[in-house]
Design a protein around this motif. Structure first.
Motif, PDB file in Angstrom:
ATOM      1  N   LEU A  78      22.998  27.598  35.392  1.00 30.36           N
ATOM      2  CA  LEU A  78      24.109  28.579  35.180  1.00 30.36           C
ATOM      3  C   LEU A  78      24.878  28.610  36.446  1.00 30.36           C
ATOM      4  O   LEU A  78      24.070  28.531  37.622  1.00 30.36           O
ATOM      5  N   SER A  79      25.945  28.735  36.201  1.00 30.95           N
ATOM      6  CA  SER A  79      26.869  28.836  37.692  1.00 30.95           C
ATOM      7  C   SER A  79      27.780  29.913  37.673  1.00 30.95           C
ATOM      8  O   SER A  79      28.185  30.659  36.761  1.00 30.95           O
ATOM      9  N   VAL A  80      27.499  30.532  38.677  1.00 32.68           N
ATOM     10  CA  VAL A  80      28.069  31.863  39.064  1.00 32.68           C
ATOM     11  C   VAL A  80      29.200  31.831  40.126  1.00 32.68           C
ATOM     12  O   VAL A  80      28.876  31.316  41.319  1.00 32.68           O
ATOM     13  N   SER A  81      30.294  32.162  39.847  1.00 31.31           N
ATOM     14  CA  SER A  81      31.573  31.985  40.853  1.00 31.31           C
ATOM     15  C   SER A  81      31.423  33.089  41.675  1.00 31.31           C
ATOM     16  O   SER A  81      30.556  34.272  41.597  1.00 31.31           O
ATOM     17  N   ALA A  82      32.057  33.147  42.893  1.00 29.20           N
ATOM     18  CA  ALA A  82      31.992  33.887  43.856  1.00 29.20           C
ATOM     19  C   ALA A  82      32.603  35.314  43.218  1.00 29.20           C
ATOM     20  O   ALA A  82      33.506  35.121  42.444  1.00 29.20           O
ATOM     21  N   HIS A  83      32.361  36.446  43.990  1.00 28.99           N
ATOM     22  CA  HIS A  83      32.830  37.708  43.612  1.00 28.99           C
ATOM     23  C   HIS A  83      34.319  37.693  43.584  1.00 28.99           C
ATOM     24  O   HIS A  83      35.024  37.170  44.455  1.00 28.99           O
ATOM     25  N   GLY A  84      35.014  38.090  42.592  1.00 29.22           N
ATOM     26  CA  GLY A  84      36.245  38.248  42.396  1.00 29.22           C
ATOM     27  C   GLY A  84      37.266  36.783  42.033  1.00 29.22           C
ATOM     28  O   GLY A  84      38.220  37.045  41.800  1.00 29.22           O
ATOM     29  N   ASP A  85      36.308  35.987  41.820  1.00 24.60           N
ATOM     30  CA  ASP A  85      36.968  34.596  41.433  1.00 24.60           C
ATOM     31  C   ASP A  85      36.285  34.342  40.083  1.00 24.60           C
ATOM     32  O   ASP A  85      35.215  33.870  39.859  1.00 24.60           O
ATOM     33  N   THR A  86      37.290  34.501  39.044  1.00 26.36           N
ATOM     34  CA  THR A  86      36.811  34.195  37.451  1.00 26.36           C
ATOM     35  C   THR A  86      37.196  32.990  36.991  1.00 26.36           C
ATOM     36  O   THR A  86      37.326  32.658  35.940  1.00 26.36           O
ATOM     37  N   GLU A  87      37.991  32.296  38.001  1.00 30.12           N
ATOM     38  CA  GLU A  87      38.294  30.708  37.477  1.00 30.12           C
ATOM     39  C   GLU A  87      37.227  30.002  37.388  1.00 30.12           C
ATOM     40  O   GLU A  87      35.747  30.050  37.952  1.00 30.12           O
TER      41      GLU A  87
END
Ligand code: GCU
Length: 138
Positions: A125-134
């Motif tokens: 699972l990869s989780v993007s940084a907060h606020g970054d839904t790219e």
């Protein structure tokens, strides 16, 4: 965009086992779901602040049949029957992404198989940084 990887083989497994019998995984292996409804992987993910993140699952499905899973965050389903279609072989990995709000601090992200075929094989699972839904580069 920054993303943090959480290996499936390090997560909490229910009716699923760690395996290494196919190529192309990252980390030390991947997770092979038992072929039953309800089998699951649960990751504990930390977020600095509350907000939306992109959750990207890297998976392989060597069959031609979709292996949908419900994705939940802290017990709330954020994607019903997210599709994990055939990837061509068990050695070929693709990604599926869903955007969801995380709470500040610790979050439980679970991927639960919704058919008797169980889930696909899952690498991480990869989780993007907060606020970054790219969608992260994988
Ligand atoms: C095969 C494959 C496994 C996979 C399984 C399945 O046995 O080798 O990696 O998990 O099929 O259908 O789920």
């Amino acid at each position: 965009p920054a993303a943090t990887d959480y290996q499936a083989e390090d997560a909490a497994l229910s009716q699923a086992t760690v395996a290494t019998n196919h190529t192309g995984y990252t980390g030390t292996g991947f997770v092979d779901y038992v072929n039953v409804t309800g089998s699951s992987i649960e990751w504990t993910v930390s977020a600095a602040t509350a907000g939306a993140s992109a959750l990207t699952l890297r998976y392989a499905n060597g069959t031609t049949i979709n292996r949908p899973m419900d994705i939940s965050v802290n017990g709330n389903v954020v994607a019903n029957d997210l599709a994990f279609g055939g990837t061509g072989s068990w050695d070929t990995w693709q990604t599926a992404t869903v955007n969801a709000d995380l709470a500040a601090g610790s979050n439980k992200i679970r991927a639960t198989a919704t058919t008797d075929n169980g889930g696909p094989n899952v690498d991480r699972l990869s989780v993007s940084a907060h606020g970054d839904t790219e969608r992260p580069t994988v």
